[in-house]
Write a protein that holds these residues in place. Structure first.
Motif, mmCIF file in Angstrom:
data_model
loop_
_atom_site.group_PDB
_atom_site.id
_atom_site.type_symbol
_atom_site.label_atom_id
_atom_site.label_comp_id
_atom_site.label_asym_id
_atom_site.label_seq_id
_atom_site.Cartn_x
_atom_site.Cartn_y
_atom_site.Cartn_z
ATOM 1 N N SER A 1 0.840 -1.198 0.000
ATOM 2 C CA SER A 1 0.000 0.000 0.000
ATOM 3 C C SER A 1 0.874 1.247 0.000
ATOM 4 O O SER A 1 1.801 1.375 0.797
ATOM 5 N N ALA A 2 0.542 2.187 -0.901
ATOM 6 C CA ALA A 2 1.208 3.495 -0.929
ATOM 7 C C ALA A 2 0.227 4.593 -0.531
ATOM 8 O O ALA A 2 0.384 5.756 -0.922
ATOM 9 N N GLY A 3 -0.788 4.240 0.241
ATOM 10 C CA GLY A 3 -1.765 5.216 0.708
ATOM 11 C C GLY A 3 -2.466 5.898 -0.455
ATOM 12 O O GLY A 3 -2.878 5.257 -1.426
ATOM 13 N N GLY A 4 -2.579 7.208 -0.388
ATOM 14 C CA GLY A 4 -3.245 7.971 -1.431
ATOM 15 C C GLY A 4 -2.500 7.989 -2.746
ATOM 16 O O GLY A 4 -3.040 8.456 -3.766
ATOM 17 N N GLN A 5 -1.268 7.478 -2.774
ATOM 18 C CA GLN A 5 -0.510 7.397 -4.025
ATOM 19 C C GLN A 5 -0.772 6.096 -4.777
ATOM 20 O O GLN A 5 -0.209 5.884 -5.849
ATOM 21 N N GLY A 6 -1.587 5.210 -4.224
ATOM 22 C CA GLY A 6 -1.962 4.003 -4.937
ATOM 23 C C GLY A 6 -1.410 2.733 -4.334
ATOM 24 O O GLY A 6 -1.305 2.596 -3.108
ATOM 25 N N ILE A 7 -1.035 1.810 -5.208
ATOM 26 C CA ILE A 7 -0.556 0.485 -4.803
ATOM 27 C C ILE A 7 0.661 0.125 -5.645
ATOM 28 O O ILE A 7 0.725 0.421 -6.839
ATOM 29 N N LEU A 8 1.621 -0.528 -5.009
ATOM 30 C CA LEU A 8 2.797 -1.044 -5.706
ATOM 31 C C LEU A 8 2.755 -2.562 -5.693
ATOM 32 O O LEU A 8 2.412 -3.181 -4.677
ATOM 33 N N LEU A 9 3.106 -3.173 -6.833
ATOM 34 C CA LEU A 9 3.217 -4.621 -6.944
ATOM 35 C C LEU A 9 4.632 -4.967 -7.382
ATOM 36 O O LEU A 9 5.247 -4.233 -8.155
ATOM 37 N N TYR A 10 5.138 -6.080 -6.901
ATOM 38 C CA TYR A 10 6.420 -6.566 -7.417
ATOM 39 C C TYR A 10 6.429 -8.095 -7.365
ATOM 40 O O TYR A 10 5.753 -8.716 -6.541
ATOM 41 N N ARG A 11 7.197 -8.694 -8.298
ATOM 42 C CA ARG A 11 7.371 -10.143 -8.296
ATOM 43 C C ARG A 11 8.620 -10.492 -9.105
ATOM 44 O O ARG A 11 9.105 -9.693 -9.924
ATOM 45 N N LEU A 12 9.125 -11.699 -8.894
ATOM 46 C CA LEU A 12 10.277 -12.196 -9.631
ATOM 47 C C LEU A 12 9.878 -12.501 -11.068
ATOM 48 O O LEU A 12 8.870 -13.163 -11.316
#
Length: 519
Positions: free
Chosen positions: A43-54
């Protein structure tokens, strides 16, 4: 360090009378091949969402490539980038002040060096740093404050805190923590003052344990410290802290008899700047709603047993394991939230709350199946540290392979709604302090297309987390079949994120309250 299997969300507020309504206005689906790795969600709060994966296709041997994606609050993609990491193992992530931090442990040397990458949420710019670490640490804590990385863990079973200033390349091991029979409880950061506080246990005498705290400035300088002084025969097991201005702070948590690993009740301590302390103790048997999670017959028998002991002048000896969460500050009231659990083993055995084992860990982890949660506990107390009310919420359906912090709390007005997700079903209950306003309800996670039929949920991945304002997000992996819609793949496997809001509503006059209880 954030890894979630299931998650619970607690909301304070709503007009009365109330009817909970969960709204799911947005859903993101990322299609997966059969053996694709899953995403981690930050969660990036009001800046949205971050996803990461290999990215397994582009990774070669010890050289790893990670895909990183940023979505806004409407779940629309803003940017994507890649991160290349050589010969290091991903250890954890953290989001602070517009940046996501990824922590990796290098694998090629025995000094346990670390690599830290900061990802700017607005631009996607990545900056890398190396922590040349002199000591091997069994890591349990990872957080940041104002560009400083804080690593907590154990060296030879003794607590250790590592401080590293990313911009100035400044490394140090903070003094005063390397003690026998001591446990790290939390590293709490304050982004307003750029300070951090380390809460830990230490021995207070024969068969007695207490909780102590040290607060440091941004440059690692010690600002102040204290140790709580429990009364004779009581040990302070676990706690969380919060400040109430420059004059005092609270520590609230669980206490036990002697050095038992099972707690007898809740303590609330007020520590003044002049050194004065007040500690109040509340036995579980004295709480009004602690046993409401039980079936009616069993609850009645337990309460009768407690009353008999009180009449006979005997102590009430109830032994529980309770995972305590952060204190929530609401106007002139404070709320402590915890979850009661017990370990479950493959042979079907478990520890009940009458177990009085003195084993140091109390858990044979080699035969451990997981942790069964029984109920969440809410304790409301005033600025004097005195109990105002208590309530509870049954969580009978959750078995977690790891002991995790599940409950998230958002203060609003005058009532409290408890919401959690398990097996992709949302469950909720509304209370006002010690009252139950609305019983347990269920609602499914909404899919993307008409005609979708969820055939399978991956229960070992996913959860529910608070996001920003009144919004949360649920995420997980589903296999979906759709035979009715020709414009959609008949079968698809997806990683999903659903945007969720909780909207209390006025009930229509004469409307009946609907309560759904688990069987």
């Amino acid at each position: 360090m954030n890894i979630f299997i299931y998650s619970f969300v607690l909301l304070l507020g709503a007009s009365i009378p109330l009817q909970a309504q969960l709204v799911q206005p947005e859903r993101l689906e990322l299609e997966l091949e059969e053996y694709d790795p899953y995403y981690s969600v930050v969660s990036a709060g009001g800046q949205g969402i971050l996803l990461y994966r290999l990215n397994e296709e582009e990774s070669r041997g010890n050289d790893q490539v990670f895909d990183i994606l940023h979505y806004d609050t409407d779940l629309k993609e803003r940017w994507s980038t890649k991160l290349e990491v050589e010969d290091a193992e991903l250890t954890g992530h953290e989001y602070k002040e517009g940046k996501m931090y990824l922590l990796f442990r290098e694998q090629e040397n025995q000094a346990d060096n670390y690599q830290v990458y900061s990802v700017d949420v607005e631009s996607g710019k990545i900056s890398g740093y190396t922590i040349d670490n002199a000591i091997p640490v069994e890591l349990t804590e990872f957080t940041t404050v104002d560009g400083v990385v804080l690593l907590g863990g154990y060296v030879n079973f003794r607590p250790t805190i590592i401080y590293f200033d990313l911009e100035n390349d400044k490394y140090r091991v903070l003094p005063g923590f390397y003690m026998n029979k001591s446990d790290l409880l939390e590293i709490q950061t304050d982004e307003v003052t750029n300070t951090f506080t380390v809460l830990y246990t230490e021995k207070a005498g024969k068969r007695q344990q207490t909780i102590s705290s040290k607060t440091f400035g941004r440059n690692g300088e010690l600002l102040f410290e204290y140790s709580l002084k429990p009364e004779k025969g009581k040990s302070l097991q676990f706690g969380r802290t919060t400040s109430i201005g420059p004059e005092a702070l609270y520590v609230a948590g669980t206490y036990s008899h002697g050095n038992s690993k099972y707690s007898r009740g809740i303590f609330i301590a007020k520590q003044h700047a002049n050194g004065k302390q007040e500690i109040n103790y509340y036995n579980y048997g004295d709480l009004d709603n602690f046993f409401n999670y039980m079936r009616a017959g069993r609850e009645k028998r337990v309460r009768k047993r407690i009353e008999r002991r009180k009449i006979q002048g005997k102590k009430v000896k109830l032994n529980y394991r309770l995972l305590v969460h952060n204190i929530i500050e609401k106007d002139s009231m404070n709320i402590l939230v915890g979850e009661a659990f017990y370990p479950k083993f493959h042979n079907g055995s478990s520890f009940s709350f009458y177990n009085t084992s003195r084993n140091r860990s109390g858990i044979d982890k080699g035969n451990l199946e997981g942790y069964r949660y029984t109920h969440a506990v809410l304790i409301g107390f005033d600025d004097k540290g005195e109990l105002l009310w208590d309530n509870s919420f049954e969580i009978k359906d959750v078995l977690s392979p790891t002991l995790e912090k599940f409950v998230h709390v958002l203060p609003q007005d005058t009532s409290t709604a408890l919401l959690y997700m398990f097996e992709n079903v949302l469950r909720s209950k509304i209370i006002r302090q010690g009252e139950v306003l609305e019983g347990k309800n269920k609602e499914d996670i909404v899919t993307l297309y008409e005609g979708d039929e969820v055939k399978h949920n991956e229960y070992n991945v996913g959860g529910l987390e608070e996001w920003y304002g009144p919004y949360f997000f649920a995420y997980g992996v589903q296999r979906i079949k759709n035979s009715a819609n020709s414009s959609v793949d008949a079968n698809r496997k997806v990683f999903y994120i659903n945007k969720i809001s909780y909207e209390p509503q006025q009930k229509a006059p004469g409307a009946a309250r609907v309560e759904v209880e688990d069987e």
